[in-house]
Enzyme design. Sequence first.
Site, PDB file in Angstrom:
ATOM      1  N   SER A 105    -111.016  11.267 -27.594  1.00 57.25           N
ATOM      2  CA  SER A 105    -109.973  10.259 -27.774  1.00 57.25           C
ATOM      3  C   SER A 105    -109.666  10.084 -29.271  1.00 57.25           C
ATOM      4  CB  SER A 105    -110.396   8.951 -27.099  1.00 57.25           C
ATOM      5  OG  SER A 105    -109.307   8.076 -26.966  1.00 57.25           O
ATOM      6  N   ASP A 244    -106.196  11.317 -16.536  1.00 57.14           N
ATOM      7  CA  ASP A 244    -106.540  10.907 -17.897  1.00 57.14           C
ATOM      8  C   ASP A 244    -105.388  10.185 -18.594  1.00 57.14           C
ATOM      9  OD1 ASP A 244    -107.793  10.884 -20.426  1.00 57.14           O
ATOM     10  OD2 ASP A 244    -108.467  12.955 -20.233  1.00 57.14           O
ATOM     11  N   HIS A 271    -110.467   9.414 -18.422  1.00 54.80           N
ATOM     12  CA  HIS A 271    -110.595   9.604 -19.868  1.00 54.80           C
ATOM     13  C   HIS A 271    -111.998  10.010 -20.313  1.00 54.80           C
ATOM     14  CE1 HIS A 271    -108.643   9.310 -23.689  1.00 54.80           C
ATOM     15  NE2 HIS A 271    -109.325   8.276 -24.137  1.00 54.80           N
TER      16      HIS A 271
END
Length: 293
Positions: A105, A244, A271
């Site tokens: 991320s 995601d 995610h």
Amino acid sequence: MEIIEGKMPFMGYETHYRIVGRRSEKSPLVLLHGGPGSTHNYFEVLDKLAKIDDRRIIMYDQLGCGNSSIPDDHPELYTKETWVKELKTLREHLALRKIHLLGQSWGGMLAIIYMCDYHPEGIQSLILSSTLSSASLWSKELHRMIKYLPIEEQAAIHRAELTDTFTEPDYLKANEHFMNQHAIDMKKKWPECVMREKKGGTVAYETAWGPNEYTPEGNLHDYEYTDQLSKIKVPTLITSGTDDLCTPYVAKTMHDHIAGSQWKLFENCSHMSFVQKTDEYIAMLKKWLDAND
């Protein structure tokens, strides 16, 4: 399994790091957590990779969260420049000449910034986990997915963005529903390290990114690196989940712009595919790391 934790002096503060596994001839894997401000906690699900692959795994809490210093009274410190400097300092402090680098991320954004703007030496390979190369594309894709929420939840999010008020109960409920769908469903039971309450991080997140995932209005609002991805010349693996925040379009955009990159799409994952399918993710990492040492 050997675990060493320590503190590194950094800019008058301290950065907490955690090293799993014994020193070996293999290049260590350095993990960059998300957020900004999410802490290293959830990466502990990857601890057993150190034993399986006889490789050190190194994770740390970036300045502003976790067991590192949290100088929330100086939010001007929460910038990409600070966090890149912290990564560079950590490599020097731990004498990490050759490493594999995994960013998840925001951590993937940090890795992309590091690779494209600083051209570091000694990066054996790069793993970009559920990340992004464009803040504007990310926001556009998440707003597209918001349209699949119930009408009343869409309206609550729209009102919050229109009024710049992100504290109303109906917005908070809608945002939680969205994040449970596409980040990770915290109503389910996960390993302790994932459920563990994190320390700090809110000021870092809101300063650098914004009030939520789809409203980037912090100092990273102009993060646009898609056209610079061609600068990345090391072996690169992109991972994402079918559900995601990093949509297949976001992941494919990175894949298309990094020559020779590979992309692994995890079915029925959001995610944190390394949490949702830990054994499969570790097996993939072992194969990748061994092939690129």
